[in-house]
Design an enzyme around this catalytic site. Structure first.
Site, PDB file in Angstrom:
ATOM      1  N   ASP A 131    -108.721  54.811 -48.156  1.00 45.61           N
ATOM      2  CA  ASP A 131    -110.375  53.934 -49.394  1.00 45.61           C
ATOM      3  C   ASP A 131    -110.036  53.520 -50.573  1.00 45.61           C
ATOM      4  O   ASP A 131    -109.438  53.294 -51.604  1.00 45.61           O
ATOM      5  CB  ASP A 131    -111.012  55.849 -50.285  1.00 45.61           C
ATOM      6  CG  ASP A 131    -112.408  56.012 -50.936  1.00 45.61           C
ATOM      7  OD1 ASP A 131    -112.764  55.047 -51.025  1.00 45.61           O
ATOM      8  OD2 ASP A 131    -112.573  57.377 -50.991  1.00 45.61           O
ATOM      9  N   ASP A 137    -117.455  50.816 -52.531  1.00 37.63           N
ATOM     10  CA  ASP A 137    -116.601  51.785 -52.283  1.00 37.63           C
ATOM     11  C   ASP A 137    -116.865  52.676 -50.734  1.00 37.63           C
ATOM     12  O   ASP A 137    -118.115  52.715 -50.183  1.00 37.63           O
ATOM     13  CB  ASP A 137    -116.963  52.696 -53.599  1.00 37.63           C
ATOM     14  CG  ASP A 137    -116.363  54.152 -52.866  1.00 37.63           C
ATOM     15  OD1 ASP A 137    -115.390  54.601 -52.729  1.00 37.63           O
ATOM     16  OD2 ASP A 137    -117.087  55.125 -53.993  1.00 37.63           O
ATOM     17  N   HIS A 192    -121.703  60.520 -54.386  1.00 39.47           N
ATOM     18  CA  HIS A 192    -122.166  59.657 -56.404  1.00 39.47           C
ATOM     19  C   HIS A 192    -122.761  58.865 -56.122  1.00 39.47           C
ATOM     20  O   HIS A 192    -123.080  57.182 -54.898  1.00 39.47           O
ATOM     21  CB  HIS A 192    -121.041  59.367 -56.671  1.00 39.47           C
ATOM     22  CG  HIS A 192    -119.838  58.416 -56.254  1.00 39.47           C
ATOM     23  ND1 HIS A 192    -119.822  57.274 -55.942  1.00 39.47           N
ATOM     24  CD2 HIS A 192    -118.781  58.778 -55.650  1.00 39.47           C
ATOM     25  CE1 HIS A 192    -118.721  56.418 -56.053  1.00 39.47           C
ATOM     26  NE2 HIS A 192    -118.055  57.597 -55.118  1.00 39.47           N
ATOM     27  N   HIS A 232    -118.868  56.536 -60.565  1.00 32.79           N
ATOM     28  CA  HIS A 232    -119.859  58.307 -60.146  1.00 32.79           C
ATOM     29  C   HIS A 232    -120.690  58.075 -61.049  1.00 32.79           C
ATOM     30  O   HIS A 232    -120.187  58.433 -62.807  1.00 32.79           O
ATOM     31  CB  HIS A 232    -118.709  58.670 -60.658  1.00 32.79           C
ATOM     32  CG  HIS A 232    -117.741  59.442 -59.526  1.00 32.79           C
ATOM     33  ND1 HIS A 232    -117.691  60.109 -58.501  1.00 32.79           N
ATOM     34  CD2 HIS A 232    -117.261  58.035 -58.957  1.00 32.79           C
ATOM     35  CE1 HIS A 232    -116.630  59.977 -57.923  1.00 32.79           C
ATOM     36  NE2 HIS A 232    -116.273  58.818 -57.624  1.00 32.79           N
ATOM     37  N   GLU A 238    -120.057  60.482 -48.550  1.00 37.05           N
ATOM     38  CA  GLU A 238    -118.407  60.099 -48.051  1.00 37.05           C
ATOM     39  C   GLU A 238    -118.540  61.738 -47.726  1.00 37.05           C
ATOM     40  O   GLU A 238    -117.235  62.120 -48.084  1.00 37.05           O
ATOM     41  CB  GLU A 238    -117.471  59.441 -49.068  1.00 37.05           C
ATOM     42  CG  GLU A 238    -117.410  60.348 -50.606  1.00 37.05           C
ATOM     43  CD  GLU A 238    -116.654  59.810 -51.334  1.00 37.05           C
ATOM     44  OE1 GLU A 238    -115.732  59.996 -51.187  1.00 37.05           O
ATOM     45  OE2 GLU A 238    -117.275  59.143 -52.304  1.00 37.05           O
ATOM     46  N   GLU A 260    -116.937  56.676 -45.016  1.00 40.58           N
ATOM     47  CA  GLU A 260    -117.507  56.358 -46.612  1.00 40.58           C
ATOM     48  C   GLU A 260    -118.029  54.921 -46.475  1.00 40.58           C
ATOM     49  O   GLU A 260    -117.515  54.032 -45.994  1.00 40.58           O
ATOM     50  CB  GLU A 260    -116.944  56.580 -47.481  1.00 40.58           C
ATOM     51  CG  GLU A 260    -117.618  56.377 -49.223  1.00 40.58           C
ATOM     52  CD  GLU A 260    -116.736  56.103 -50.380  1.00 40.58           C
ATOM     53  OE1 GLU A 260    -115.655  56.246 -50.002  1.00 40.58           O
ATOM     54  OE2 GLU A 260    -117.432  56.657 -51.413  1.00 40.58           O
TER      55      GLU A 260
HETATM   56 MN    MN Z   1    -114.241  55.815 -51.924  1.00 34.50          MN
HETATM   57 MN    MN Z   2    -116.687  57.206 -54.143  1.00 38.27          MN
END
Ligand code: MN
Ligand code: MN
Length: 286
Positions: A82, A93, A154, A162, A187, A271
């Protein structure tokens, strides 16, 4: 609209870093080598939005190798990578999962990936957030697995990973609707366990709690983003472990704990960060 150019740039760099990391994960390679490769790629082109998370098997998230980590990948490991990059605070992200040298969890990994793409297909202005959770859960259950219910996507805002809105991975009653111009990370996490994660101890990732002259050098370098204990060696050198316990005692920093599936189920994750538009969305991290 300049901010969307920065989101696109950050997303592209995060996406490339993820691909490079996934390709490099092999039996016998160390976690630290992957972390340095992925983070190095990002640092040459943008800034890090959080430490690369390398979460293996029943660890779902929030683990990064420490400075002295000795772990190496083993045959059969299911590895979630990630990664996060930011350009001037605008974040990309993205995450993916790879199984090393076997195909036992091919369907599990595919269930998370397919759930992500189903979710992306429904994202547009006006869609209820619950719709996203519903399609994710449906797809994962079609494969015979469970979504992890206490991990979620998020919203993102400048310098905020976030930013307040949660995107569920299962059916909820969230009637809130998405608006054009929002940036969200979706995700799905899929597991052959119960679908709950619990704290599993130190994950080597920390956050700043409050402003203090004692943490100014951390804030100057890493803003308010999560940071790795590894990264503090750039600031404190060999005194880093002492400095971390000092700052923890004063509650100026807190650890994120690694998150482990409650039945030690194997976990897969996929994600993307997307930009919500009138009649669809743009994937920023492909
Ligand atoms: Mn992530
Ligand atoms: Mn994330």
């Amino acid at each position: 609209m300049i901010e969307y150019e920065k989101y696109r740039e950050a997303g592209k760099i995060a996406g490339e870093a993820l691909r490079i990391g996934i390709k490099s994960i092999k039996e016998g390679v160390s976690y630290i080598e992957i972390a340095e490769k992925v983070e190095g790629y990002i640092k040459e082109r943008a800034e890090l939005a959080f430490p690369v998370n390398i979460s293996v098997n029943s660890i779902a998230a929030h683990f990064t190798p420490s400075f002295y980590d000795k772990n190496v990948f083993r045959k059969g490991d299911v590895v979630k990578l990630d990664v996060g990059a930011h350009v001037d605070g605008y974040i990309g992200d993205t995450a993916g999962t790879v199984e090393i040298g076997s195909n036992r969890y091919k369907n599990l990994i595919e269930s998370a990936e397919k759930a992500l793409y189903e979710a992306i297909r429904v994202v547009r202005e006006g869609v209820k957030i619950e719709e996203i959770g519903i399609v994710i859960e449906k797809k994962i259950r079609e494969y015979g697995f469970r979504p992890v219910r206490n991990l979620h996507g998020h919203s993102l805002e400048r310098y905020k990973l976030h930013a307040g809105i949660s995107i569920p991975n299962f059916s909820t009653k969230n009637k809130m609707i998405l608006k054009e111009g929002q940036v969200i990370a979706i995700e799905p996490f899929s597991t052959d366990g119960d679908g709950i994660v619990v704290d599993g101890g130190i994950g080597n990732i920390y956050r700043l709690n409050k402003k203090s002259a004692l943490t100014k050098s951390i804030k100057n370098k890493f803003y308010e983003f999560p940071f790795a204990d590894r990264w503090l060696y750039e600031i404190y050198g060999e005194k880093t472990p002492l400095k971390i316990s000092f700052l923890m005692k004063r509650r100026l920093i807190s650890p994120y704990f690694k998150l482990v599936e409650i039945k030690n189920g194997i976990v897969a994750q996929a994600e993307h960060t997307v930009f919500v538009q009138k009649d669809g969305c743009e994937i920023l991290t492909s």
